[in-house]
Scaffold this motif. Structure first.
Motif, PDB file in Angstrom:
ATOM      1  N   HIS A 267     -21.028   8.687  17.991  1.00 35.92           N
ATOM      2  CA  HIS A 267     -20.815   7.364  18.333  1.00 35.92           C
ATOM      3  C   HIS A 267     -19.438   7.117  20.010  1.00 35.92           C
ATOM      4  N   GLN A 268     -20.347   7.345  20.520  1.00 38.07           N
ATOM      5  CA  GLN A 268     -19.444   6.900  22.607  1.00 38.07           C
ATOM      6  C   GLN A 268     -18.597   5.976  21.961  1.00 38.07           C
ATOM      7  N   ASN A 269     -18.843   4.866  20.846  1.00 37.26           N
ATOM      8  CA  ASN A 269     -18.542   3.681  21.211  1.00 37.26           C
ATOM      9  C   ASN A 269     -17.565   3.474  20.592  1.00 37.26           C
ATOM     10  N   GLU A 270     -16.644   4.852  19.443  1.00 36.69           N
ATOM     11  CA  GLU A 270     -16.112   4.291  18.883  1.00 36.69           C
ATOM     12  C   GLU A 270     -15.072   5.655  18.950  1.00 36.69           C
ATOM     13  N   ILE A 271     -13.881   5.152  19.094  1.00 36.87           N
ATOM     14  CA  ILE A 271     -12.584   6.686  20.254  1.00 36.87           C
ATOM     15  C   ILE A 271     -12.289   6.418  18.390  1.00 36.87           C
ATOM     16  N   VAL A 272     -11.812   7.139  18.106  1.00 34.40           N
ATOM     17  CA  VAL A 272     -11.144   7.654  16.592  1.00 34.40           C
ATOM     18  C   VAL A 272      -9.792   8.007  16.700  1.00 34.40           C
ATOM     19  N   LEU A 273      -9.500   8.631  17.695  1.00 30.79           N
ATOM     20  CA  LEU A 273      -8.024   9.513  18.740  1.00 30.79           C
ATOM     21  C   LEU A 273      -8.001   9.156  20.184  1.00 30.79           C
ATOM     22  N   ASP A 283       5.705  23.240  27.531  1.00 28.44           N
ATOM     23  CA  ASP A 283       4.008  23.443  26.957  1.00 28.44           C
ATOM     24  C   ASP A 283       3.082  22.746  26.743  1.00 28.44           C
ATOM     25  N   LEU A 284       3.088  21.281  27.338  1.00 27.10           N
ATOM     26  CA  LEU A 284       2.470  19.509  27.306  1.00 27.10           C
ATOM     27  C   LEU A 284       3.118  19.420  28.791  1.00 27.10           C
ATOM     28  N   GLN A 285       2.190  19.069  29.399  1.00 23.50           N
ATOM     29  CA  GLN A 285       1.937  18.192  30.380  1.00 23.50           C
ATOM     30  C   GLN A 285       1.331  16.710  30.503  1.00 23.50           C
ATOM     31  N   ASN A 286       1.450  15.773  30.456  1.00 27.71           N
ATOM     32  CA  ASN A 286       0.352  14.519  30.790  1.00 27.71           C
ATOM     33  C   ASN A 286      -0.151  14.443  30.071  1.00 27.71           C
ATOM     34  N   VAL A 287      -0.750  15.363  28.250  1.00 27.67           N
ATOM     35  CA  VAL A 287      -2.011  15.239  28.081  1.00 27.67           C
ATOM     36  C   VAL A 287      -2.554  14.633  27.436  1.00 27.67           C
ATOM     37  N   SER A 288      -3.896  13.818  28.453  1.00 23.93           N
ATOM     38  CA  SER A 288      -4.276  12.855  27.985  1.00 23.93           C
ATOM     39  C   SER A 288      -6.037  13.295  27.416  1.00 23.93           C
ATOM     40  N   LEU A 289      -6.482  12.639  26.092  1.00 25.09           N
ATOM     41  CA  LEU A 289      -7.530  12.984  25.217  1.00 25.09           C
ATOM     42  C   LEU A 289      -7.954  12.075  24.409  1.00 25.09           C
ATOM     43  N   THR A 290      -9.154  11.787  23.685  1.00 23.76           N
ATOM     44  CA  THR A 290      -9.858  10.931  23.615  1.00 23.76           C
ATOM     45  C   THR A 290     -11.082  12.011  22.826  1.00 23.76           C
ATOM     46  N   LEU A 291     -10.924  11.321  21.735  1.00 23.92           N
ATOM     47  CA  LEU A 291     -11.812  11.876  20.384  1.00 23.92           C
ATOM     48  C   LEU A 291     -13.389  10.528  19.561  1.00 23.92           C
ATOM     49  N   HIS A 292     -14.313  11.370  20.025  1.00 24.59           N
ATOM     50  CA  HIS A 292     -14.961   9.556  19.254  1.00 24.59           C
ATOM     51  C   HIS A 292     -15.719  10.521  17.971  1.00 24.59           C
ATOM     52  N   ARG A 293     -15.862   9.021  16.831  1.00 27.60           N
ATOM     53  CA  ARG A 293     -16.589   9.402  15.900  1.00 27.60           C
ATOM     54  C   ARG A 293     -17.961  10.210  15.948  1.00 27.60           C
ATOM     55  N   GLY A 294     -17.516  11.458  14.504  1.00 26.68           N
ATOM     56  CA  GLY A 294     -18.453  12.377  14.687  1.00 26.68           C
ATOM     57  C   GLY A 294     -18.770  13.492  16.248  1.00 26.68           C
ATOM     58  N   LEU A 456     -19.379  17.932   7.817  1.00 27.55           N
ATOM     59  CA  LEU A 456     -18.202  16.886   8.171  1.00 27.55           C
ATOM     60  C   LEU A 456     -18.944  15.702   9.552  1.00 27.55           C
ATOM     61  N   THR A 457     -18.709  16.471  10.952  1.00 23.61           N
ATOM     62  CA  THR A 457     -19.357  15.255  11.433  1.00 23.61           C
ATOM     63  C   THR A 457     -20.600  14.212  11.088  1.00 23.61           C
ATOM     64  N   ALA A 458     -21.641  15.109  10.167  1.00 20.92           N
ATOM     65  CA  ALA A 458     -22.413  14.584   9.999  1.00 20.92           C
ATOM     66  C   ALA A 458     -22.197  12.813   9.154  1.00 20.92           C
ATOM     67  N   GLN A 459     -21.285  13.837   8.757  1.00 17.45           N
ATOM     68  CA  GLN A 459     -20.634  12.180   7.262  1.00 17.45           C
ATOM     69  C   GLN A 459     -19.450  11.667   8.082  1.00 17.45           C
ATOM     70  N   GLY A 460     -19.321  11.396   9.631  1.00 19.11           N
ATOM     71  CA  GLY A 460     -18.668  10.560  10.897  1.00 19.11           C
ATOM     72  C   GLY A 460     -17.972  11.126  10.596  1.00 19.11           C
ATOM     73  N   LYS A 461     -17.411  11.825  10.783  1.00 19.20           N
ATOM     74  CA  LYS A 461     -15.521  13.011  10.837  1.00 19.20           C
ATOM     75  C   LYS A 461     -15.315  13.461  12.120  1.00 19.20           C
ATOM     76  N   SER A 462     -14.725  13.335  12.143  1.00 20.66           N
ATOM     77  CA  SER A 462     -14.412  14.273  13.966  1.00 20.66           C
ATOM     78  C   SER A 462     -13.955  15.612  13.840  1.00 20.66           C
ATOM     79  N   VAL A 463     -13.864  15.684  14.921  1.00 16.88           N
ATOM     80  CA  VAL A 463     -13.714  17.660  14.916  1.00 16.88           C
ATOM     81  C   VAL A 463     -13.423  18.014  16.099  1.00 16.88           C
ATOM     82  N   ILE A 464     -11.658  18.379  16.208  1.00 17.70           N
ATOM     83  CA  ILE A 464     -11.100  19.365  17.552  1.00 17.70           C
ATOM     84  C   ILE A 464     -11.181  20.679  16.791  1.00 17.70           C
ATOM     85  N   VAL A 465     -11.706  21.430  17.905  1.00 19.00           N
ATOM     86  CA  VAL A 465     -11.579  22.451  17.118  1.00 19.00           C
ATOM     87  C   VAL A 465     -10.966  23.778  18.520  1.00 19.00           C
ATOM     88  N   ILE A 466     -10.614  24.567  18.204  1.00 17.77           N
ATOM     89  CA  ILE A 466      -9.945  25.869  19.429  1.00 17.77           C
ATOM     90  C   ILE A 466      -9.903  27.013  18.946  1.00 17.77           C
TER      91      ILE A 466
END
Lengths: 520, 321
Positions: A267-273, A283-294, A456-466
């Motif tokens: 869901h490109q128009n829904e930003i969950v995070l 360790d982290l320097q100015n990290v910006s990130l968006t995650l969409h639903r699904g 999970l994504t089919a149920q509308g959850k969102s995932v970040i995976v490393i």
């Protein structure tokens, strides 16, 4: 091809083999861990032992390294029957084992670790000068730059592994057994390790390799043997077999991969995070990130690139010094894991054994750990409801277990990881942060984890995976970002995935070639 | 056989009682048994508190000093305040010591053994200063002595109170979130934290419980001695409490331990010293034997090899019943 008679080589006890095992069986109370396994290795040969978790690889390695004794069967060392009284005995013969859990004492220096259990004395006192010189020599040969006086715990996993190899080469090992040496190495580090293995091979040293990464087997090994459920399935020269055939031997059936059917809708128009300018130097320097639903968002990068630090910061496990975070469009203050859980975030940590699970506790109580409070009533915890819920979650996630009251430590790696995921699902997680969810688990379990991510994504959850395995990210993700030295360097959408590009980027070599040099 | 494996300390307890009963017949006099119960209850309360602290992966060496502080406070305050007020203040003091221990350990991430060694010294010092190192008799009411000499449901009062504490503790540990979280923290603190457990709060709670139960043991001690004393009271109890818990299967590495085990551990130690006294074993040898029993207990929990020696014994006794 799998029962190729010529590969069985000379008859039992032939001097051509360095180490030979004939018809080895081992059973534990209630379990037959190995049934009639044959194994041979010649000097200067690299042989892979392949199989799913629980196939008996570790048991076989333990027998070959003298840690346990087989119930039946014979070992031959250079053609003569031999029985090891223990690991030290096997070591004295020239068999060294490098376990997946490295036997490094983090608080001691490199040189002390190299000489562990074998400190050199000169006229009654420790000969530090000599030991330093010798350690330096060995490490130079292994291509390790770190100082011999550095604290072993401060080094990278790859360097710690080199310490182990240095230890074994000091002992003039003739057979080196490596149990999943590449599990936590970056691609570059793996390359270096394999160069080293090749040079060991040229020196006539035999190497036994256990790995879950099949492509590595074809890259480095001369031969392989396959075990399944303790059975000896067969042996083959790597030149005579391809990956599909190997997987079939391991699993006992073919794997069908149909990727299109799983994928949920982003869901490109829904930003969950949305994270803005998260910083936690260095360790982290100015990290910006968006995650969409699904969406499944992959993070590629070397170890130490800030991947783990990023998800831990999102989850409130570590403090950040700057930046802010919005969940579902609302500015969120996440300063500890409890708050993150309450906001619907869930973290499957990098190391499931030390961070994800309480190994001594039962499966069921591990599952309900993050939402134990929800079983509280006027008369305390409702244990029956808790057990039922845990049972349901285990079933939902296909955790193979012999009862949820058994300690979680008795499960295989893949099933342990599923328990970690069951925790998150049970806690009502909407945004899954999965840090190396497939590390150290076998193909079948990996597929199950991918399936779960897609479900999970089919149920509308969102995932970040490393993941350190970029091929996996390419398979499972909708979008991949690369991290290097604490910064997000590049982002790719599905359709524009390019293995080489992503790999170069993750190593910090972007379009401007080697401008940054290689991390660490 | 499974039960023996699960609760080896119960078996040890029974065997020990039978052996003592045979070699020293006065051991099983009702009077002597109630004596054992009374004595074991005091140590048992302290060991029960220790059990909580050990489960969260901590250690509390200040318990003996808290017993002493509580005893002098109860006796001393009774001179000026109504006894019930003094008792509450003493129990609160015990809780305060526990909270202080827990807060310092969790806030600064200090090692429990160091923090509680220092609070052991500080609390003992406060108790000695308050009492001027002399026994305090105060004006204790006669009702208080019932806590030592009375009976409830046929049990000596201290034993009844200890049993009640055990039941509450056991229910707490398995039927509340906080109780279960104690095991999680002891089993894997980082995993517990990442699962949203408020680690610091739960740890402080464990130390507070330990402080409270030690102060409560101090109360029962005042009732028995009819006075409070700061110099010798509770000296070495921290080690006896750890020993009792360890004999009962509580792991010093955290995450493992049961109330029933601690109860049996306290009874085993209580029975040993009582039985050996009846047999006239000298006190030095008593210490030696307690040490050996502890070593055997630890060996049996970690290896099980020693317990296998006992197995035939239990098979037979099982067959008989």
């Amino acid at each position: 091809m799998t029962e190729n008679a010529s590969l069985q080589g000379p008859s039992a006890g032939s001097a051509e083999w360095l180490l030979e095992a004939n018809d080895i069986s081992k059973s534990y109370p209630g379990v037959k861990a190995l049934k009639g396994v044959d194994f041979q290795i010649a000097p200067g040969e690299v042989v892979a032992v392949v199989g799913e978790n629980g196939a008996g690889k570790s048991t076989l390695m333990k027998i070959l390294s003298g840690a346990i004794k087989p119930n039946t069967g014979t070992l031959f060392w250079e053609g003569g029957a031999i029985e090891f009284s223990g690991p030290l005995d096997a070591q004295a013969q020239g068999i060294s084992t490098i376990y997946q859990e490295l036997m490094i004492i983090p608080e001691l220096s490199v040189v002390e670790n190299v000489f562990l259990g074998n400190l050199q004395r000169r006229s009654g006192v420790l000969d530090w000068k000599g030991m330093r010189r010798e350690a330096r020599d060995i490490l130079d040969r292994l291509g390790m730059e770190a100082s011999v006086d550095a604290k072993a715990g401060d080094l990278s996993v790859a360097e710690q592994q080199l310490i182990e190899i240095a230890k074994s080469s000091r002992r003039k090992s003739r057979l080196l057994i490596m149990d999943e040496p590449t599990a936590s190495l970056s691609r570059e580090e793996v390359d270096r390790l394999f160069d080293l293995v090749r040079s060991l091979r040229n020196d006539g040293i035999a190497v036994i390799l256990i790995t879950h990464h099949l492509h590595e087997i074809f890259e480095i090994c001369d031969r392989l043997i396959v075990l399944r459920d303790g059975d000896y399935i067969g042996a083959a020269a790597t030149a005579d077999i391809d990956e599909a055939k190997l997987v079939e031997m391991m699993l006992g059936h073919k794997v069908e991969v149909d990727e299109s059917k799983h994928r949920g809708v982003v869901h490109q128009n829904e930003i969950v995070l949305e994270a803005r300018n998260l910083s936690r130097p260095p360790d982290l320097q100015n990290v910006s990130l968006t995650l969409h639903r699904g969406e499944v968002l992959g993070i590629a990068g070397l170890m130490g690139a800030g991947r783990t630090e990023l998800v831990r910061a999102l989850f409130g496990a570590d403090r950040i010094s700057e930046g802010d975070l919005s969940i579902n469009g609302k500015l969120a203050l996440v300063s500890n894991p409890r708050q993150a859980l309450d906001l619907g975030l869930g973290l499957a940590p990098e190391d499931r054994k030390t961070q994800g699970l309480v190994l001594s506790m039962p499966i069921g109580t591990n599952v309900t750990l993050p939402f134990l409070g929800s079983f509280s009533g006027a008369f305390g915890l409702n244990l029956r409801r808790e057990a039922k819920e845990a049972e349901d979650l285990c079933r939902k996630l296909f955790v193979k277990h012999a009862g949820i009251e058994r300690p979680v430590g008795t499960l295989s790696g893949g099933n342990q990881q599923k328990v970690v995921l069951a925790k998150l699902v049970g806690a009502g997680t909407d945004i899954f942060l999965l840090d190396e969810p497939t590390r150290g688990i076998d193909i079948g379990a990996k597929e199950a984890i991918f399936d779960l991510i897609w479900d999970l994504t089919a149920q509308g959850k969102s995932v970040i995976v490393i993941s350190s395995v970029i091929e996996e990210l390419i398979r499972v993700c909708d979008r991949i970002v690369c991290m290097h030295l604490g910064k997000v360097t590049e982002s790719y959408h599905r359709g524009a995935f390019d293995l080489n590009q992503i790999m170069l980027n993750a190593m910090g070599k972007s379009a401007d070639a080697d401008a940054h040099g290689v991390a660490r | 056989m499974n039960l023996v494996k699960k609760y080896p300390f119960v078996a040890v307890l029974v065997v020990m009682a039978v052996v003592f009963g045979f070699v020293a017949p006065s051991f099983i006099d009702p009077g002597n048994l109630s004596n054992i119960a009374k004595q074991a209850s005091l140590l048992g309360l302290v060991a029960l508190g220790m059990c909580f602290v050990l489960i969260v992966g901590g250690l509390d060496l200040s318990v003996g000093s808290v017993v002493a502080l509580s005893s002098v406070l109860i006796a001393g305050l009774s001179a000026t305040l109504p006894p019930i007020v003094g008792i509450h203040l003493a129990l609160l003091a015990g809780i305060a010591v526990g909270i202080a221990n827990g807060v310092i350990i969790t806030a600064f991430n200090f090692q429990p053994i160091i923090v509680t060694i220092s609070s052991m010294a500080i609390v003992r010092g406060i108790a000695m200063d308050y009492s001027d190192s002399r026994p305090i008799f105060g004006t204790l009411p006669d009702e208080l002595f019932l806590l030592a000499d009375g009976f409830i449901l046929g049990l000596p009062v201290p034993a009844a109170l200890f049993l009640a504490a055990c039941v509450i503790a056991a229910l707490f540990l398995s039927y509340t979130s906080a109780g279960r979280q104690m095991y999680q923290i002891g089993g894997n603190e980082e995993a517990a934290r990442l699962a949203g457990v408020n680690v610091a709060r739960i740890k402080v709670l464990a130390y507070a419980i330990s402080g409270f139960l030690s102060a409560f043991a101090g109360l029962l001690l005042v009732a028995r001695m009819q006075s409070g004393e700061a110099v010798r009271t509770g000296v070495g109890w921290e080690l006896d409490a750890i020993a009792a818990a360890a004999i009962g299967g509580v792991s010093l590495m955290g995450g493992k331990g049961t109330v029933i085990g601690t109860l049996c551990g306290a009874l085993i130690i209580g029975m040993m010293s009582n039985g050996f006294n009846l047999l006239g074993v000298n006190p030095y040898w008593q210490r030696i034997i307690i040490g050996i029993v502890l070593a055997i207990a630890v060996a049996s929990y970690s290896g099980g090899a020693i317990m296998r020696l006992f197995e035939p014994l239990f098979r037979r006794s099982n067959a008989r019943t």
